[in-house]
Design a protein around this motif. Structure first.
Motif, PDB file in Angstrom:
ATOM      1  N   PRO A  75      44.580  36.487  33.500  1.00 51.82           N
ATOM      2  CA  PRO A  75      44.231  35.560  34.942  1.00 51.82           C
ATOM      3  C   PRO A  75      45.336  34.921  35.415  1.00 51.82           C
ATOM      4  CG  PRO A  75      42.608  34.646  33.989  1.00 51.82           C
ATOM      5  CD  PRO A  75      43.866  35.090  32.714  1.00 51.82           C
ATOM      6  N   SER A  80      37.930  40.599  36.139  1.00 47.31           N
ATOM      7  CA  SER A  80      37.410  39.974  38.006  1.00 47.31           C
ATOM      8  C   SER A  80      37.628  39.504  38.739  1.00 47.31           C
ATOM      9  CB  SER A  80      36.702  38.926  37.490  1.00 47.31           C
ATOM     10  OG  SER A  80      37.350  37.275  37.397  1.00 47.31           O
ATOM     11  N   ALA A  81      39.002  39.149  39.325  1.00 45.52           N
ATOM     12  CA  ALA A  81      39.260  39.931  40.429  1.00 45.52           C
ATOM     13  C   ALA A  81      40.015  40.180  40.618  1.00 45.52           C
ATOM     14  CB  ALA A  81      40.946  38.352  39.836  1.00 45.52           C
ATOM     15  N   GLU A  82      40.528  41.293  41.621  1.00 46.13           N
ATOM     16  CA  GLU A  82      41.134  42.414  42.097  1.00 46.13           C
ATOM     17  C   GLU A  82      42.801  42.647  41.666  1.00 46.13           C
ATOM     18  OE1 GLU A  82      40.249  44.829  43.123  1.00 46.13           O
ATOM     19  OE2 GLU A  82      38.080  43.814  42.688  1.00 46.13           O
ATOM     20  N   ARG A  83      43.444  41.330  42.076  1.00 50.69           N
ATOM     21  CA  ARG A  83      44.552  41.545  41.257  1.00 50.69           C
ATOM     22  C   ARG A  83      45.176  41.677  40.037  1.00 50.69           C
ATOM     23  NH1 ARG A  83      43.273  37.643  45.529  1.00 50.69           N
ATOM     24  NH2 ARG A  83      45.476  38.296  47.457  1.00 50.69           N
TER      25      ARG A  83
END
Length: 500
Positions: free
Chosen positions: A399, A465-468
């Motif tokens: 991340p 988990s984050a869209e990016r």
């Protein structure tokens, strides 16, 4: 040898022995093979910013650590950024806490109680982990030791005893000495600890139990309440403001029964040691001070965690000061039991037990000083990036928090284009910076021939988990091929080249 020196003379330098012992334990393997893990990386990269940039960041994130970051900023400015500068404050803090334990133990239980407790603190496994940690928890433990020492001196001065060298003595400096400077120091110490970690305010109910235990007078209760309330009032703005940043602890899991095993063992050990002190309510004893200091923070954190998950042992590391005091009481009782029949053996009991414990805990001691004792190492993976990168390469982090590697070791990333970064951590007043929208990240990746991905090692990695982060992973998977893959100390760097 200590056994050939009178108790009165050796008591003057008693605190120095645990201080030097703990200092030696802390300096041993301080660099951990030149490794820095993610929590320490946050300290490192924030401490390298200007005071103004740190202040701006605290409005968005990590307000609870603001005082600590400013302290480390000053130290980095004077001594330079290094693992020694990062960790030495914690070493000195635990050594100071050990000295406080020794002084409290001697005052309440005698020479061997103080020496045994002071030497025991640095050997406790939980303490050994944070003894060499570039975070504020050891400093809070030092403050807990100092505030407790001040409280004991204030309680001791309420009677006329002036000896303070024997077991159970109320000690003190006599009723004639003005107490307000020590009360002021007490309140100030509690406040500073709260500004380093406001959960340290759990020491106030622990001290309240001690006052109840010894049937403190009304005047003592009023002064303690006034200075404690002053510390609470001083920390209240930080507490209220940091509640708006509570998403930072959203990763802490809910309390489960197996998480209570550790505190249960600590309380059982502490309770057994307290019995050796033969506590009663007619005197200020080690048990009256140590048992509440161990139990109340542990139980208090458990209670808070039923409302919001907060249960991490580091938040109540300072309670180990109480456990060390109780261990000292047990050792002091053992010496007193042996002395009538085996006087020579009695003088060797505490050094012998501490030596055996140090040898028995050697695997733990070595383990805590190895890079593998932490979940990752940001410096090791930076070295891999420096070896693998080529001119024109780009880098992404999954991340985004894994950007800490570049922030701590910017030289290793020189020449690499951080494709996803829209605003730097300093410009955005955050820890990890602000990244561009997924569409822009996708376009930037597709324009590259060769990309380095810095992420977690497979054994600790979680699905994005984050869209990016999902966009980064999808583009690399669909349009690039892996040509190099290195995993080192909990981190991973993968080199991708464009297909076709």
């Amino acid at each position: 040898m200590l056994c050939h020196i009178s108790a009165a003379r050796r008591g003057h330098f008693l605190w120095l022995v645990p201080f030097l012992w703990t200092l030696a334990l802390g300096l041993w393997g301080l660099s951990r093979d030149d490794s820095v893990w993610r929590d320490e990386a946050a300290t490192w990269q924030v401490a390298g910013r200007s005071a103004g940039d740190i202040w701006n960041m605290l409005g968005n994130v990590d307000a609870v650590h603001g005082l600590y970051y400013l302290l480390m900023h000053g130290l980095f400015g004077v001594f330079g950024a290094s693992t020694t500068t990062l960790r030495l404050p914690s070493v000195l803090a635990v050594a100071a806490a050990a000295a406080c334990v020794a002084l409290i133990g001697r005052r309440l239980g005698g020479f061997w109680t103080g020496l045994g407790g002071g030497l025991a603190l640095g050997l406790l496994p939980a303490v050994q982990f944070y003894l060499q940690e570039g975070r504020p928890y050891a400093l809070v433990a030092a403050g807990a030791g100092l505030s407790t020492l001040l409280l004991v001196s204030l309680l001791g001065s309420t009677d006329g005893s002036t000896d303070g060298s024997g077991p159970g003595s109320r000690g003190g400096s006599g009723p004639g000495r003005r107490a307000w400077p020590r009360w002021t120091a007490y309140g100030s110490t509690v406040l500073v600890c709260a500004l380093l970690n406001w959960l340290s305010l759990l020491i106030l109910p622990a001290h309240a139990v001690t006052l109840w235990w010894v049937r403190a007078g009304r005047g003592v209760w009023l002064r303690w309440a006034a200075y404690g309330a002053g510390a609470l009032a001083g920390a209240l703005p930080l507490i209220l403001f940091s509640r708006g940043q509570s998403d930072q602890v959203s990763w802490i899991p809910p309390l489960t029964w197996h998480m209570l095993i550790g505190p249960g063992i600590l309380l059982a050990v502490g309770g057994l040691a307290a019995r050796a002190d033969r506590p009663d309510r007619t005197r200020l004893s080690v048990a009256a001070v140590g048992l509440p200091l161990l139990a109340v923070p542990q139980l208090g954190l458990i209670g808070l965690s039923l409302v919001q998950p907060l249960f991490l042992d580091r938040y109540v590391l300072f309670s180990m000061v109480g456990l060390a005091l109780l261990i000292g009481a047990a050792l002091g009782a053992a010496v007193r039991a042996c002395a009538p029949r085996f006087p020579r053996t009695a003088d060797l009991l505490v050094p012998g037990v501490v030596g055996v414990a140090a040898l028995a805990l050697l695997p733990v001691e070595l383990g805590k000083r190895a890079p593998a004792s932490r979940v990752d190492d940001v410096l090791a993976v930076a070295g891999e990036v420096a070896r693998l990168k080529q001119d024109g390469d780009a880098v992404v982090f999954v991340p985004a928090a894994r950007r800490d590697t570049a922030l701590v070791s910017p030289g290793a990333f020189t020449g690499l284009s951080d494709l996803a970064l829209a605003r730097t951590p300093v410009a955005s007043a955050t820890l990890k910076g602000e990244e561009a929208e997924p569409a822009r990240i996708r376009a930037a990746l597709l324009a590259q021939r060769r990309v380095l991905l810095v992420t977690d090692a497979a054994k600790v990695a979680k699905a994005p988990s984050a869209e990016r982060d999902k966009t980064k992973a999808a583009v690399l998977r669909e349009h690039f091929a892996v040509v190099e893959d290195r995993q080192v100390r909990g981190r991973r760097v993968t080199v991708y080249e464009r297909r076709g």
